[in-house]
Design a protein around this motif. Structure first.
Motif, PDB file in Angstrom:
ATOM      1  N   ASP A 282      61.561  33.423 170.796  1.00  0.00           N
ATOM      2  CA  ASP A 282      60.549  32.743 171.609  1.00  0.00           C
ATOM      3  C   ASP A 282      61.016  32.554 173.043  1.00  0.00           C
ATOM      4  O   ASP A 282      60.492  31.704 173.774  1.00  0.00           O
ATOM      5  N   ALA A 283      62.004  33.329 173.435  1.00  0.00           N
ATOM      6  CA  ALA A 283      62.528  33.242 174.796  1.00  0.00           C
ATOM      7  C   ALA A 283      62.626  34.634 175.412  1.00  0.00           C
ATOM      8  O   ALA A 283      63.634  35.011 176.023  1.00  0.00           O
ATOM      9  N   GLY A 284      61.572  35.422 175.220  1.00  0.00           N
ATOM     10  CA  GLY A 284      61.506  36.754 175.809  1.00  0.00           C
ATOM     11  C   GLY A 284      62.387  37.790 175.144  1.00  0.00           C
ATOM     12  O   GLY A 284      62.604  38.863 175.703  1.00  0.00           O
ATOM     13  N   ASN A 285      62.919  37.490 173.959  1.00  0.00           N
ATOM     14  CA  ASN A 285      63.791  38.411 173.225  1.00  0.00           C
ATOM     15  C   ASN A 285      65.091  38.720 173.962  1.00  0.00           C
ATOM     16  O   ASN A 285      65.752  39.722 173.681  1.00  0.00           O
ATOM     17  N   ILE A 286      65.473  37.844 174.885  1.00  0.00           N
ATOM     18  CA  ILE A 286      66.637  38.126 175.722  1.00  0.00           C
ATOM     19  C   ILE A 286      67.912  37.601 175.068  1.00  0.00           C
ATOM     20  O   ILE A 286      68.023  36.418 174.746  1.00  0.00           O
ATOM     21  N   VAL A 287      68.868  38.503 174.901  1.00  0.00           N
ATOM     22  CA  VAL A 287      70.185  38.147 174.377  1.00  0.00           C
ATOM     23  C   VAL A 287      71.235  38.582 175.397  1.00  0.00           C
ATOM     24  O   VAL A 287      71.199  39.709 175.897  1.00  0.00           O
ATOM     25  N   LYS A 288      72.158  37.661 175.712  1.00  0.00           N
ATOM     26  CA  LYS A 288      73.232  37.962 176.664  1.00  0.00           C
ATOM     27  C   LYS A 288      74.482  38.390 175.902  1.00  0.00           C
ATOM     28  O   LYS A 288      74.809  37.834 174.846  1.00  0.00           O
ATOM     29  N   PHE A 289      75.169  39.383 176.464  1.00  0.00           N
ATOM     30  CA  PHE A 289      76.406  39.881 175.867  1.00  0.00           C
ATOM     31  C   PHE A 289      77.538  39.759 176.878  1.00  0.00           C
ATOM     32  O   PHE A 289      77.355  40.050 178.068  1.00  0.00           O
ATOM     33  N   LYS A 290      78.682  39.349 176.383  1.00  0.00           N
ATOM     34  CA  LYS A 290      79.866  39.226 177.224  1.00  0.00           C
ATOM     35  C   LYS A 290      80.999  40.024 176.610  1.00  0.00           C
ATOM     36  O   LYS A 290      81.374  39.816 175.453  1.00  0.00           O
ATOM     37  N   LEU A 291      81.513  40.968 177.367  1.00  0.00           N
ATOM     38  CA  LEU A 291      82.671  41.756 176.960  1.00  0.00           C
ATOM     39  C   LEU A 291      83.894  41.191 177.658  1.00  0.00           C
ATOM     40  O   LEU A 291      83.904  41.034 178.887  1.00  0.00           O
ATOM     41  N   GLU A 292      84.950  40.885 176.913  1.00  0.00           N
ATOM     42  CA  GLU A 292      86.143  40.325 177.528  1.00  0.00           C
ATOM     43  C   GLU A 292      87.379  40.703 176.725  1.00  0.00           C
ATOM     44  O   GLU A 292      87.314  40.976 175.524  1.00  0.00           O
TER      45      GLU A 292
END
Length: 379
Positions: A282-292
Motif C-alpha cells: 500500500d506504499a507504491g510497491n516500493i522496496v529499498k535495497f542496501k548493498l554493503e
C-alpha cells in the motif's frame, strides 16, 4: 461426415483448437471451430483473425466431410464424457456426438462462412529446440507492456542473426533479453515483433505437448512480407499476425558497466523481497535495497519498506559482494516476476547508483539479463 475417435484424444485436439477462440467473438462464426475429416486423418482449426491454431491426428474416418461447430461448447461437453470411443456424425444441420449412454446434438454453421487461414508460401525457416524456445519465452515475454498505448511494446522482439535468435521485451520499466542457438535458419537476418500473448501461447503448447513433441524441435516460419509468423510444434501449427512498427533502441537502456555486483541465493533473495512486500503493497510497491560489506563474511543485501499506516521492516541475507555497494529502490513486483522466471539456485545483482538501472543475471549464463529501472529514493 462420420468418424470415431477416443474421448481423450478428441479432448486434446479441442483444447489446442480453443487457443484461438475468443471468449466473446464479434462475429458468430469465430466462436466455431472447423473440423475436417479425410481418409485416416482429422484436422481441427480455429481463428480469431489475429491468431489461428491447427491441430491434427490419425482417425478412423467412415465418411469424409467438414463441419463448423461451436468450439467451447463442444470441448465442455466432450471433456465430461467417459473414457471411451466417441462417434461424431453430421446429420443435416446438426452434429451428433455420442458414446454409450451419452449423446449431444450441436447446431452447425455453414462451412463456407469460416474464414480462410492464411498460408506462408515463402519466407525464412528457423529450426530451434523446443526446450530452449520455451525457456526464452518464459524469461522474456512477461516483460511486455499490457497497456495498448504503445502497441509495439506489447510484443516481443525476435531477431535472427546467423545461428542465434534473440528475444527482447520491455514495458519501459524493465527489460528482459535472452539469446538461444538455432539449429537451422534461412539466409539473411530477420527482425519481427510477435504479440506477447501469441508467443506465450507457443510456450504453453510446447509445455502441454511434453514428450509427445518427439525430438523436441520447433519450426518457425516467417513470411517474406513480415506480417505473420507460423510455429510448427509437433502436430500443432500456431499462426499469429505480427505487430507493425519499429521496436525502440533498447540497447540505450543498458549501462556500459556496473560498479557493484552481488551473488545471492535466489530463494533467500525472494524471501527478503516478499517480507518487504507486506509493508510495500500500500506504499507504491516500493522496496529499498542496501548493498554493503560485512567484513570477512562478504556482504549483505538488506530489503526495507515503510508504510506510515502499517509500519516498516528490514530483512537481509548474505551475498558475495564485489564493489562499494549502495542503495537503490525498485517495484518489488518486477523483482519477484523475474526471480520466478529463472530456474537457477543463484542470481547476480548489479548496480551503479540509486538513479541508474539495476541488472539481474544468472551465473554462468552470458546469454540472458534482466534490467529494472529504479524508483527515486526519498530522503
Amino acid at each position: 461426415m462420420k468418424f470415431k475417435i477416443p474421448q481423450g484424444e478428441f479432448t486434446k485436439l479441442l483444447i489446442f483448437a480453443n487457443k484461438s477462440l475468443l471468449a466473446k467473438a464479434n462475429l458468430p462464426i469465430l466462436a466455431n471451430i472447423l473440423i475436417s475429416a479425410t481418409k485416416g486423418r482429422l484436422e481441427v482449426v480455429s481463428t480469431n483473425l489475429e491468431t489461428a491454431t491447427k491441430v491434427a491426428c490419425e482417425c478412423d474416418v467412415e465418411i469424409e466431410g467438414k463441419v463448423a461447430i461451436p468450439g467451447k461448447l463442444l470441448l465442455e461437453f466432450v471433456s465430461q464424457l467417459p473414457d471411451a470411443d466417441l462417434v461424431f456424425e453430421k446429420l443435416g444441420e446438426e452434429a451428433v456426438v455420442s458414446t454409450k449412454r451419452y449423446s449431444g446434438r450441436f447446431a452447425t454453421q455453414p462451412v463456407e462462412d469460416f474464414p480462410a487461414i492464411p498460408k506462408i508460401d515463402k519466407g525464412t525457416s528457423i529450426m530451434v529446440a523446443g526446450a530452449l524456445l520455451m525457456k526464452a519465452i518464459g524469461r522474456v515475454a512477461f516483460c511486455a507492456a499490457m497497456d495498448e498505448g504503445r502497441p509495439i511494446l506489447t510484443g516481443v522482439l525476435c531477431e535472427l542473426l546467423k545461428n542465434s535468435l534473440s528475444f527482447v521485451a520491455t514495458d519501459g520499466y524493465r527489460l528482459s533479453y535472452q539469446k538461444i542457438l538455432v539449429e537451422r535458419a534461412g539466409e539473411g537476418g530477420v527482425k519481427i515483433v510477435v504479440p506477447s500473448k501469441s508467443i506465450m501461447e507457443v510456450g504453453k503448447i510446447i509445455s502441454e505437448l511434453g514428450e509427445e513433441l518427439g525430438e523436441g524441435k520447433v519450426e518457425i516460419l516467417v513470411g517474406d512480407s513480415l506480417n505473420q509468423v507460423n510455429f510448427k510444434i509437433g502436430r500443432v501449427e500456431y499462426t499469429s499476425r505480427l505487430i507493425e512498427g519499429t521496436f525502440p533502441n533498447w540497447q540505450k537502456l543498458i549501462p556500459a558497466s556496473f560498479t557493484s555486483k552481488a551473488k545471492v541465493s535466489k530463494e533467500e533473495f525472494i524471501k527478503i523481497v516478499r517480507v518487504a512486500s507486506i509493508f510495500a503493497r500500500d506504499a507504491g510497491n516500493i522496496v529499498k535495497f542496501k548493498l554493503e560489506s560485512a567484513g570477512k563474511a562478504g556482504g549483505l543485501i538488506t530489503s526495507s519498506a515503510v508504510n506510515a499506516q502499517v509500519g516498516s521492516n528490514e530483512a537481509s541475507c548474505e551475498v558475495e559482494l564485489n564493489g562499494a555497494g549502495g542503495e537503490i529502490a525498485f517495484n518489488f513486483r518486477y523483482l519477484l516476476e523475474m526471480l520466478s522466471s529463472v530456474d537457477s539456485e543463484e542470481v547476480e545483482f548489479e548496480m551503479i547508483e540509486s538513479l541508474n538501472p539495476g541488472r539481474l543475471t544468472v551465473p554462468g549464463d552470458n546469454d540472458y539479463f534482466h534490467i529494472v529501472m529504479p524508483v527515486r529514493l526519498q530522503s
